[in-house]
Design an enzyme around this catalytic site. Structure first.
Site, PDB file in Angstrom:
ATOM      1  N   TYR A  99     -56.064 -19.605   1.190  1.00  0.00           N
ATOM      2  CA  TYR A  99     -55.084 -18.805   0.454  1.00  0.00           C
ATOM      3  C   TYR A  99     -54.339 -17.872   1.394  1.00  0.00           C
ATOM      4  CZ  TYR A  99     -58.060 -14.567   0.539  1.00  0.00           C
ATOM      5  OH  TYR A  99     -58.788 -13.466   0.923  1.00  0.00           O
ATOM      6  N   LYS A 130     -58.654 -18.339   6.457  1.00  0.00           N
ATOM      7  CA  LYS A 130     -58.557 -17.563   5.210  1.00  0.00           C
ATOM      8  C   LYS A 130     -58.910 -18.451   4.021  1.00  0.00           C
ATOM      9  CE  LYS A 130     -55.574 -13.959   3.207  1.00  0.00           C
ATOM     10  NZ  LYS A 130     -56.608 -12.928   3.102  1.00  0.00           N
ATOM     11  N   GLU A 138     -64.895  -5.849   9.901  1.00  0.00           N
ATOM     12  CA  GLU A 138     -63.670  -5.609   9.123  1.00  0.00           C
ATOM     13  C   GLU A 138     -64.065  -5.278   7.699  1.00  0.00           C
ATOM     14  OE1 GLU A 138     -61.256  -9.175   8.551  1.00  0.00           O
ATOM     15  OE2 GLU A 138     -63.046 -10.426   8.588  1.00  0.00           O
ATOM     16  N   LEU A 160     -60.785 -11.861  10.278  1.00  0.00           N
ATOM     17  CA  LEU A 160     -59.476 -12.430   9.964  1.00  0.00           C
ATOM     18  C   LEU A 160     -58.423 -11.767  10.859  1.00  0.00           C
ATOM     19  CD1 LEU A 160     -58.146 -14.407   7.875  1.00  0.00           C
ATOM     20  CD2 LEU A 160     -57.386 -12.343   6.704  1.00  0.00           C
TER      21      LEU A 160
HETATM   22  N1  PDD Z   1     -57.023  -9.877   2.238  1.00  0.00           N
HETATM   23  N2  PDD Z   1     -59.680  -9.132   6.460  1.00  0.00           N
HETATM   24  C1  PDD Z   1     -59.986  -9.776   5.311  1.00  0.00           C
HETATM   25  C2  PDD Z   1     -61.396 -10.247   5.121  1.00  0.00           C
HETATM   26  C3  PDD Z   1     -59.002  -9.981   4.337  1.00  0.00           C
HETATM   27  O1  PDD Z   1     -59.317 -10.647   3.214  1.00  0.00           O
HETATM   28  C4  PDD Z   1     -57.697  -9.491   4.558  1.00  0.00           C
HETATM   29  C5  PDD Z   1     -56.591  -9.691   3.553  1.00  0.00           C
HETATM   30  C6  PDD Z   1     -57.408  -8.820   5.750  1.00  0.00           C
HETATM   31  C7  PDD Z   1     -56.048  -8.299   6.080  1.00  0.00           C
HETATM   32  O2  PDD Z   1     -55.170  -9.349   6.375  1.00  0.00           O
HETATM   33  P1  PDD Z   1     -53.610  -9.269   6.111  1.00  0.00           P
HETATM   34  O3  PDD Z   1     -53.119  -8.052   6.797  1.00  0.00           O
HETATM   35  O4  PDD Z   1     -53.077 -10.492   6.697  1.00  0.00           O
HETATM   36  O5  PDD Z   1     -53.420  -9.197   4.621  1.00  0.00           O
HETATM   37  C8  PDD Z   1     -58.435  -8.676   6.687  1.00  0.00           C
HETATM   38  C9  PDD Z   1     -56.080 -10.198   1.189  1.00  0.00           C
HETATM   39  C10 PDD Z   1     -55.041  -9.160   0.987  1.00  0.00           C
HETATM   40  C11 PDD Z   1     -56.858 -10.525  -0.072  1.00  0.00           C
HETATM   41  O6  PDD Z   1     -57.909 -11.134   0.073  1.00  0.00           O
HETATM   42  O7  PDD Z   1     -56.402 -10.230  -1.161  1.00  0.00           O
END
Ligand code: PDD
Length: 287
Positions: free
Chosen positions: A33, A149, A182, A207
């Site tokens: 996703y 992801k 994270e 991620l």
């Molecule tokens: N999550 N780390 C994890 C485990 C994440 O699921 C996310 C983002 C991030 C930040 O990544 P980015 O800046 O590319 O959104 C880091 C999304 C927002 C979610 O699961 O809804």
């Protein structure tokens, strides 16, 4: 007007949007996703999210269901049909529908594509950012490919629930060596006791956040440096500031870790400034 979802080539009322019970995303978490934040009805950090989507799919040998160009048009149409200005777009691509079997279906099936869009009340979001959020820590227990992801988010779900039950907004995973990896849905940062920005490097099992990546550029433009080095929860509570980044959080000040104040327990000036600068940049670059 009701919300509209996209499912495999069709725009349908959100409440009637369904996938098959043997969708491999549903049965096996065999799906990836992406989440885009939307500013003025446009996709923020679009290229970065597309590039990571293509990489996640390639790592799992799932075909890109359509070209990036065509997908961009579909995403934008989804936003338009929902009349969303500020909000979030969620895209999920699974390996497709096939009789349940762990190995890939043979012959290959068409990937399933689902898109949902939701509106966010920007004022409420900004009020939350102005207050800052609390985080709790939890043991890292995820698989070794957090760079992909995938929708296999059970450890993240449990971590987030732990946070919620503690009255916090986010959970930070802590690895065997005692360092924060994270957040359950965000990347973690501090302004350490020496005033240096610190966040974990992306060779670690995390991620590669797109918001993180854009923010690194914003920070460089400010003439500031970032130490891409891990930190412990104790360093976070001894830090001047802390914050998280993500497509949902954007840049969100953290005011407490495991109930212990960070700095004076209020959003820090650098985190607050970086939030403003990131939003300006994301809004200007949105497509
Ligand atoms: N999550 N780390 C994890 C485990 C994440 O699921 C996310 C983002 C991030 C930040 O990544 P980015 O800046 O590319 O959104 C880091 C999304 C927002 C979610 O699961 O809804």
């Amino acid at each position: 007007m009701g919300r509209i979802a996209y499912v495999n080539g069709r725009f349908v009322p959100h409440g009637q949007a369904v996938v098959h019970i043997e969708d491999r995303g549903y049965q096996l978490a065999d799906a990836v996703y992406e989440v885009w934040s939307l500013f003025d009805g446009r996709l923020a950090d679009a290229d970065g999210h597309f590039a990571r989507l293509e990489r996640s799919l390639a790592e799992l040998a799932i075909a890109m269901p359509m070209s990036r160009r065509a997908l961009t048009l579909v995403l934008r149409e989804a936003v338009r049909r929902n009349r969303v200005s500020d909000g979030i777009l969620y895209l999920q691509i699974s390996r497709g529908v096939a009789p349940r079997d762990h190995a890939f279906p043979n012959p290959g099936v068409r990937p399933s594509v689902v898109i949902t869009v939701k509106s966010l009340a920007r004022a409420a979001v900004e009020a939350k950012a102005a207050k800052g959020v609390s985080v709790v820590t939890t043991s890292e227990n995820r698989w070794g490919r957090c760079d992909i992801k995938t929708v296999g988010l059970l450890p993240n779900v449990l971590a987030k629930q732990k946070a919620k039950e503690a009255g916090a907004s986010e959970a930070w995973f802590v690895d065997d060596l005692g360092f924060v990896t994270e957040g359950a849905s965000s990347n973690a940062w501090i302004v350490d006791s020496d005033g240096r920005l610190r966040t974990r490097d992306t060779n670690a099992n995390i991620l590669r956040g797109i918001t993180r990546h854009t923010l690194l550029r914003v920070i460089a433009e400010q003439g500031l440096e970032v130490d891409e080095r891990p930190f412990t929860p104790a360093e976070a509570t001894a830090a001047k500031e802390a914050f998280i980044t993500g497509a949902g959080a954007l840049v969100l000040p953290v005011i407490a870790v495991d109930g212990r104040k960070v700095g004076d327990g209020a959003p820090g000036p650098l985190a607050t400034k970086l939030r403003r600068l990131y939003i300006e940049r994301a809004r200007a670059g949105a497509v």
